[in-house]
Design an enzyme around this catalytic site. Structure first.
Site, PDB file in Angstrom:
ATOM      1  N   GLU A  70      -5.059  -4.508  11.097  1.00 53.41           N
ATOM      2  CA  GLU A  70      -3.990  -3.523  11.209  1.00 53.41           C
ATOM      3  C   GLU A  70      -4.181  -2.711  12.491  1.00 53.41           C
ATOM      4  O   GLU A  70      -4.961  -1.751  12.505  1.00 53.41           O
ATOM      5  CB  GLU A  70      -4.019  -2.573  10.014  1.00 53.41           C
ATOM      6  CG  GLU A  70      -3.804  -3.262   8.686  1.00 53.41           C
ATOM      7  CD  GLU A  70      -3.252  -2.285   7.664  1.00 53.41           C
ATOM      8  OE1 GLU A  70      -2.137  -2.520   7.193  1.00 53.41           O
ATOM      9  OE2 GLU A  70      -3.913  -1.287   7.379  1.00 53.41           O
TER      10      GLU A  70
ATOM     11  N   GLY B  21       3.051   2.486  10.613  1.00 49.42           N
ATOM     12  CA  GLY B  21       4.005   3.552  10.360  1.00 49.42           C
ATOM     13  C   GLY B  21       4.802   3.962  11.586  1.00 49.42           C
ATOM     14  O   GLY B  21       5.492   4.973  11.581  1.00 49.42           O
TER      15      GLY B  21
ATOM     16  N   LYS C 188       0.120   4.294  -0.244  1.00 48.40           N
ATOM     17  CA  LYS C 188      -0.495   5.486   0.365  1.00 48.40           C
ATOM     18  C   LYS C 188      -0.296   6.706  -0.549  1.00 48.40           C
ATOM     19  O   LYS C 188      -0.265   6.542  -1.759  1.00 48.40           O
ATOM     20  CB  LYS C 188       0.063   5.705   1.781  1.00 48.40           C
ATOM     21  CG  LYS C 188      -0.031   4.429   2.613  1.00 48.40           C
ATOM     22  CD  LYS C 188       0.227   4.632   4.077  1.00 48.40           C
ATOM     23  CE  LYS C 188       0.070   3.295   4.787  1.00 48.40           C
ATOM     24  NZ  LYS C 188       0.267   3.412   6.231  1.00 48.40           N
TER      25      LYS C 188
ATOM     26  N   GLU D  85      -6.335   4.953   8.138  1.00 49.77           N
ATOM     27  CA  GLU D  85      -6.094   6.373   7.845  1.00 49.77           C
ATOM     28  C   GLU D  85      -7.361   7.004   7.272  1.00 49.77           C
ATOM     29  O   GLU D  85      -7.639   8.179   7.499  1.00 49.77           O
ATOM     30  CB  GLU D  85      -4.893   6.519   6.901  1.00 49.77           C
ATOM     31  CG  GLU D  85      -3.593   6.296   7.669  1.00 49.77           C
ATOM     32  CD  GLU D  85      -2.479   5.652   6.886  1.00 49.77           C
ATOM     33  OE1 GLU D  85      -2.515   5.645   5.649  1.00 49.77           O
ATOM     34  OE2 GLU D  85      -1.543   5.131   7.537  1.00 49.77           O
TER      35      GLU D  85
ATOM     36  N   HIS E 263      -9.217   1.515   5.276  1.00 49.13           N
ATOM     37  CA  HIS E 263      -7.911   1.648   5.936  1.00 49.13           C
ATOM     38  C   HIS E 263      -8.046   2.597   7.130  1.00 49.13           C
ATOM     39  O   HIS E 263      -8.818   3.558   7.084  1.00 49.13           O
ATOM     40  CB  HIS E 263      -6.874   2.181   4.937  1.00 49.13           C
ATOM     41  CG  HIS E 263      -5.485   2.125   5.488  1.00 49.13           C
ATOM     42  ND1 HIS E 263      -5.014   3.071   6.363  1.00 49.13           N
ATOM     43  CD2 HIS E 263      -4.509   1.213   5.344  1.00 49.13           C
ATOM     44  CE1 HIS E 263      -3.779   2.744   6.721  1.00 49.13           C
ATOM     45  NE2 HIS E 263      -3.446   1.619   6.122  1.00 49.13           N
TER      46      HIS E 263
ATOM     47  N   SER F 265       3.843  -1.980  10.294  1.00 51.01           N
ATOM     48  CA  SER F 265       5.302  -2.088  10.436  1.00 51.01           C
ATOM     49  C   SER F 265       5.847  -3.472  10.074  1.00 51.01           C
ATOM     50  O   SER F 265       6.758  -3.972  10.734  1.00 51.01           O
ATOM     51  CB  SER F 265       5.747  -1.676  11.840  1.00 51.01           C
ATOM     52  OG  SER F 265       5.374  -0.323  12.085  1.00 51.01           O
TER      53      SER F 265
ATOM     54  N   ASN G 225       0.871  -1.182   0.000  1.00 45.96           N
ATOM     55  CA  ASN G 225       0.000   0.000   0.000  1.00 45.96           C
ATOM     56  C   ASN G 225       0.904   1.227   0.000  1.00 45.96           C
ATOM     57  O   ASN G 225       1.521   1.544   1.008  1.00 45.96           O
ATOM     58  CB  ASN G 225      -0.878  -0.049   1.267  1.00 45.96           C
ATOM     59  CG  ASN G 225      -1.641   1.249   1.493  1.00 45.96           C
ATOM     60  OD1 ASN G 225      -1.753   2.081   0.602  1.00 45.96           O
ATOM     61  ND2 ASN G 225      -2.167   1.405   2.705  1.00 45.96           N
TER      62      ASN G 225
HETATM   63  P1  PGA Z   1       3.216   0.381   7.630  1.00 50.74           P
HETATM   64  O1  PGA Z   1       1.723   0.605   7.050  1.00 50.74           O
HETATM   65  O2  PGA Z   1       3.717  -0.894   7.063  1.00 50.74           O
HETATM   66  O3  PGA Z   1       3.984   1.590   7.153  1.00 50.74           O
HETATM   67  O4  PGA Z   1       3.089   0.345   9.106  1.00 50.74           O
HETATM   68  C1  PGA Z   1       0.846  -0.471   6.939  1.00 50.74           C
HETATM   69  C2  PGA Z   1      -0.477  -0.008   6.407  1.00 50.74           C
HETATM   70  O5  PGA Z   1      -0.932   1.081   6.772  1.00 50.74           O
HETATM   71  O6  PGA Z   1      -1.112  -0.700   5.603  1.00 50.74           O
END
Ligand code: PGA
Length: 252
Positions: free
Chosen positions: A168, A174, A11, A98, A96, A213, A9
């Protein structure tokens, strides 16, 4: 047979020339991976055509990071399942954290997007997960179960392989703080119980992937867990070397 899934992803990253370079490097990096994995790239909308063109004829598949629930009409700024299919997407990521956290997406919105996508034969990855506060209040299982139940209510699935759930934990996205494999497995098995209670034993074919992560040095132990069927990768997917390493480890 259930295939593991590794999805990148991206983003809101990657200008078109950067997307081209990253995709080319991923394509060459995974060329010798023989294992039957689903490998997805989810670039921003503006790079779907570039990435889609490059991966045509390869084993990589294209996903969007979002989708709207209507097929066409006066919905300024939105993109429909039909448009995504037309742009070469096979998959869409929905809900997601976010989008839930920053853009106010609710379970009801996630549900509408999910239904509209499946109705158009766009496959979906539905994201669920708790915040740090919710985890500290020991509400993780309750929150995740209610997100999953909302997504699954009255859902008609013809093909369990076209519906993926991504767990998640928001506090792990992140942040470099991944859930331990045991923490993740505990939630994955709670999700598995719900899919089983709604759809019966065949729903074992629904993949539950982990995100937050994920890196080359933790993917192996995550995938060793019984109910972890792949990973949704953010940061580590923006670097061809680390994404390819993750795919290779998942393919071992
Ligand atoms: P990340 O993001 O691997 O940077 O933690 C995962 C995600 O949001 O799908």
């Amino acid at each position: 047979m259930k295939k593991n899934m590794i999805a990148g992803n991206w983003k809101m990253n990657m200008l078109r020339h950067e997307a081209r370079e990253l995709t080319e490097n991923i394509i060459s990096g995974v060329a010798d991976v023989e294992h039957d994995l689903d490998i997805l790239l989810a670039p921003p909308f503006t790079a779907l055509d570039i990435v889609g063109g490059l991966i045509e004829g390869t084993r990589l598949k294209l996903s969007s990071q979002n989708v709207f629930w209507e097929d066409r009409g006066a919905f300024t700024g939105e993109i429909s399942p039909a448009m995504l299919l037309d742009a070469g997407c096979e998959w869409a990521i929905i809900g997601h954290s976010e989008r839930r956290g920053i853009l106010g997406e609710t379970d009801a919105i996630v549900k509408k997007k999910l239904n509209a996508s499946l109705a158009d034969s766009l496959k979906v990855i539905v994201c669920v997960g708790e915040t740090l506060e919710e985890r500290e209040q020991e509400k993780t299982i309750k929150i995740v179960q209610s997100q999953v139940k909302s997504a699954l209510t009255d859902l008609e699935l013809n093909d369990y392989s076209e519906f993926v759930l991504a767990y998640e934990p928001v506090w792990a996205i992140g942040t470099g703080k991944n859930a331990t494999p045991e923490q993740a497995e505990q939630v994955h098995s709670a999700i598995r119980e719900i899919t089983g209670s709604i759809f019966g034993q065949e729903s074992e074919l629904i993949r539950i992937i982990y995100g937050g992560s994920v890196k080359p040095d933790n993917i192996k132990e995550l995938l060793e867990m019984e109910n972890i069927d792949g990973a949704l990768i953010g940061g580590a997917g923006l670097n061809a070397d680390s994404f390819v390493k993750i795919v290779k480890i998942a393919g071992e």
